[in-house]
Enzyme design. Structure first.
Site, PDB file in Angstrom:
ATOM      1  CG  ASN A 422     -23.250   3.503 120.360  1.00 43.59           C
ATOM      2  OD1 ASN A 422     -22.700   4.073 121.299  1.00 43.59           O
ATOM      3  ND2 ASN A 422     -23.247   4.014 119.130  1.00 43.59           N
ATOM      4  CD  GLU A 423     -24.167   7.594 119.164  1.00 42.67           C
ATOM      5  OE1 GLU A 423     -24.536   7.490 117.980  1.00 42.67           O
ATOM      6  OE2 GLU A 423     -23.153   8.223 119.500  1.00 42.67           O
ATOM      7  CG  ASN A 424     -29.788   1.567 121.546  1.00 41.13           C
ATOM      8  OD1 ASN A 424     -28.935   1.349 122.388  1.00 41.13           O
ATOM      9  ND2 ASN A 424     -29.851   0.887 120.415  1.00 41.13           N
TER      10      ASN A 424
END
Length: 825
Positions: A422-424
């Protein structure tokens, strides 16, 4: 008025079982001692226990499990939440019924690094706060039992000590940059398990539905034989109605560690959100060591993400109507009990949810069991969330957590997606932020997920430079909150949909301060730039600086969020290509990165408050997503409306009924027909001239032959007001020693300032205590006013108490609670 959430049919049908019924199992809940801080070593934890022990220093407190040592400080407005060690200890009786059997401790989740001791012997450890793990304590228990001095000291019981640690560590996931607390403690249940030496270790159940509608099942039984010369394995498949429909018997030898059984069902009952049929697979191993029974529930279903198209379940289109869940609750932090989890999941189902993304980590087996039983499809993910990419230790943990998550939740029919991150695209934990290396590791995780479970899809959210790697991608679309206007939602979504093979929109919505309402919630929208996208960019979550955006410049009212949600839901009904969406999140939750929010350290985007109190937006979802007749007048938590005398005001009713009739002070304002595309409130809105003072609003809605009614009372204030000049407090309720106090902001003429958002600070001197650190608008000692008022509860402890209320720039007030009068209704 707060509506009750009781669904008898669901409650009766809902029995959450511990699926891995390994031998005899007991939850270790009571008789625990806890110390927050670190010790010099294990000897410090055990030397003060039992007969003849010296005085205990440091002091230990009594707790029950599950327990989180950030239960209150996660939302304490004055401190950063504790990150460090915490110790637990107890004495457990060991009564293993199996001769030479195994004694195990099964952890359902403990945060974040854990060490386990039997007396002074370290018997196990684990890194990762969300996956399950087991420690074999057989030998260590036997050593204590053979020591007569220790048996006398501990009264025949076994000393168990556990050290948990959630200290900051850049080489661990999740990152401390994440928008949620990395909690510490024994946050999920701990089980004492007895098994015979020969036992079933694990069941893996795969199912496939052919084009002819036949179900092919493969059951893999992992065995722990422990040298038994012979054993018999009996496997049976039990229908959703409880009837045994298939059986298999096998004779095993000491060398057998895996047995595979294939079964065929010609007319399977398919699992779906509407009919969540569950089969049971039961494996019984009989040997000279004893009988061991292990059972798992599973479901049979097929699903497809159409290329550049919708989602299909069992061959038919299903619009995924979803939300998100953090394991977080008022007063307990991450340590939610089974009863709390059940209540939360039933509330979701009652709202109409058929899909959930479990953000941003593997969650309790109880959650997955409930998703299976209730019929809620699942995206579950590992906590590789923000910060970048660490080294070998970091990557090893990510691989291990992905493997554990898939193995432990493989049999759940509700799971359709394994989330890899997530949101890397969010840097910060390391000097290097190398997109190529992040891509390489994402490819590795994607391959690992598919190799471990070929039957399900992979997914990530918001990392555009990796969106081609996974099967399903969700971009960042926050139309009407971080950027853009909510009316741009469909256009922006269509553009993002065309950029990937399989599109699914998770995370949308916005914050709302529970109890805050507005007569002009849309004023800020006129200042918002359109056409520049609706994603969240660097700095957009800040309450300061940058371009005009609703998240920074809006009023955070429930009024605005209801409009935003209303628009999204009515648009989703006209998007035939859409797979689905998931609103972020279902419930407000604590976060270390939002200290300046109206409730400090709380992400307030939930449709229910952190204590399960529904916000008005809950009923907007119900009006679109449910079939059972409902009707809700907007404004149950809006006691006073305002405007000029005789001015017309909009009254909205959220309902799934065909038509509704509104009555104000006994007068009918006519019948309206529901039309989902008639924004707002699907056409169920009336313009009303309120009388000064109290007004009784009642709606009568009809669906087929069913009539649903709802009623509220709102006071109308036509007097204008100036700036807040003073604080006024009144007692508005009491229940035993619990007193509820309301504080109002009034001008110099004592007129309520209905648009006031001043900060209010509470403190108490005396024998009682504030009921605060709940992370709610009525359970925080520092909170922004909602429509010129705030509420706080106190436990007087039947003693003398002085309440102090402060607001910057206004005179401080001191209140003797014994003399505080109760306000007139």
């Amino acid at each position: 008025m707060i509506k009750k959430f009781i669904i008898n049919s669901i409650v009766i049908a809902l029995t959450v079982v511990l699926a891995h019924a390994q031998g005899q199992r007991t939850r270790l809940i009571n008789d625990w001692k806890f110390f927050r801080g670190d010790l010099g070593g294990i000897w410090e934890a055990v030397r003060t226990v039992g007969e003849g022990a010296p005085e205990s220093v440091p002091a230990w407190t009594d707790v029950t499990l599950p327990h989180c040592f950030n239960a209150e400080d996660a939302v304490d407005p004055d401190v950063s939440y504790y990150q460090g060690a915490g110790w637990y200890r107890t004495l457990i009786p060991i009564t293993n019924p199996y001769s030479k059997g195994r004694t195990l401790l099964h952890f359902e989740g403990a945060g974040q690094k854990t060490e386990v001791y039997i007396y002074t012997t370290r018997v196990g450890s684990h890194v990762g706060g969300y996956d399950e793990w087991t420690v074999d304590i057989t030998d260590a228990v036997e050593a204590v039992q053979k020591n007569e001095a220790l048996q006398k000291q501990f009264g025949g019981k076994i000393p168990l000590v556990i050290r948990c640690d959630n200290s900051r560590d850049l080489e661990m996931i999740p990152s401390n940059l994440s928008d949620f607390n990395v909690y510490g403690g024994m946050m999920r249940y701990l089980n004492l398990v007895y098994t015979p030496r020969a036992s079933v270790n694990h069941l893996s159940i795969a199912s496939q539905v052919t084009e002819q509608g036949i179900a092919l099942l493969q059951v893999k039984t992992e065995l722990r034989n422990s040298g038994q010369a012979s054993a018999t394995l009996d496997i049976q498949l039990i229908s959703p109605a409880g009837k045994v429909i298939e059986r298999q018997r096998a004779s095993l030898t000491a060398k057998d560690s895996l047995y595979t059984w294939n079964a065929t069902l010609k007319k399977p009952q398919l699992w779906s959100p509407a009919q969540p049929y569950l089969y049971t697979v039961e494996a019984k191993l009989t040997s000279p060591a004893g009988v061991h029974i292990y059972s798992e529930k599973t479901g049979i279903r097929s699903f497809t993400f159409e290329d550049h198209g919708p989602f299909l379940l069992n061959g038919k289109r299903l619009l995924l109507r979803g939300t998100h869940r953090h394991e977080d609750h008022a007063g307990v932090g991450g340590a939610m009990t089974e009863a709390m989890i059940r209540q939360e999941m039933i509330m979701m189902k009652t709202m109409g949810v058929n899909f959930i993304r479990l953000g941003h980590y593997q969650q309790s087996r109880i959650v997955l069991n409930l998703c299976d039983s209730l019929g809620i499809l699942v995206w579950e993910e590992i906590p590789w969330c923000r910060g970048g990419l660490g080294g070998d230790v970091y990557k090893a943990q990510a691989r291990r957590m992905l493997t554990n998550m898939i193995r432990q939740h493989y049999n759940h029919p509700s799971v359709i997606l394994w989330g890899l991150g997530n949101e890397n695209d969010w840097p910060g934990d390391f000097p290097e932020f190398d997109k190529a290396k992040i891509r390489a590791f994402m490819i590795e995780l994607n391959d690992l997920a598919h190799a471990t479970d070929p039957s399900r899809k992979t997914a990530i959210r918001r990392c555009d430079f990796c969106k081609d790697i996974v099967d399903v991608y969700s971009p960042s679309i926050w139309a009407g909150w971080y950027r853009g206007r909510y009316t741009e939602y469909k256009e922006v979504s269509r553009k993002e949909f065309e950029g990937v093979k399989h599109f699914l929109h998770v995370e949308w919505g916005g914050d709302s301060h529970a109890g805050r309402h507005s007569e002009e919630a849309e004023t800020v929208v006129e200042k918002i730039t359109t056409g520049s996208g609706a994603d969240e960019r660097k700095g957009d979550a800040s309450l300061y600086g940058g371009s005009t955006r609703v998240s920074k410049d809006g009023d955070w009212s429930e009024t605005y969020i209801c409009n935003l949600i209303d628009w999204h839901l009515k648009e989703q009904e006209t998007m035939p290509w859409l797979t689905g969406t998931a609103y972020w999140p279902f419930k407000d939750f604590s976060t270390p990165v939002r200290p300046d929010n109206p409730v400090p350290y709380v992400n307030q985007k939930g449709v229910v408050a952190r204590d399960f109190t529904p916000k008005e937006s809950y009923y907007v979802f119900q009006s679109y997503w449910t079939d059972k007749p409902m009707a809700h007048i907007y404004g149950h938590t809006w006691p006073v409306r305002w405007g000029k005398a005789g001015e017309q005001k909009m009254v909205k009713v959220y309902s799934n009924c065909d038509e509704a009739e509104l009555f104000v002070n006994g007068k009918s304002y006519g019948i309206k027909k529901r039309n989902s595309q008639d924004f707002p409130a699907a056409g169920l809105r009336w313009m009303v001239s309120f009388a000064n003072g109290n007004n009784i609003l009642r709606v009568k809605a009809r669906k087929d032959k069913v009539v649903i009614e709802d009623e509220i009372t709102q006071r109308y204030q036509s007097e204008s007001w100036g700036n807040p000049a003073k604080l006024v407090a009144e007692k508005i309720g009491s229940d035993g020693d619990t007193v509820t106090v309301q504080v109002k902001l009034v001008d110099e003429n004592n007129i309520l300032c209905l648009d006031a958002r001043n900060w209010i600070y509470f403190s108490l001197a005396g024998e009682g205590k504030l009921i605060d650190n709940l992370g709610t608008s009525s359970g925080s000692r520092q909170v922004q006013a909602y429509n010129g008022r705030t509420v706080i509860k106190l436990d007087t402890n039947a003693g003398k108490n002085i309440l102090c209320v402060q607001s910057p720039g206004l005179p401080v007030i001191f209140l003797n609670l014994a003399e505080l009068k109760t306000a007139a209704p």
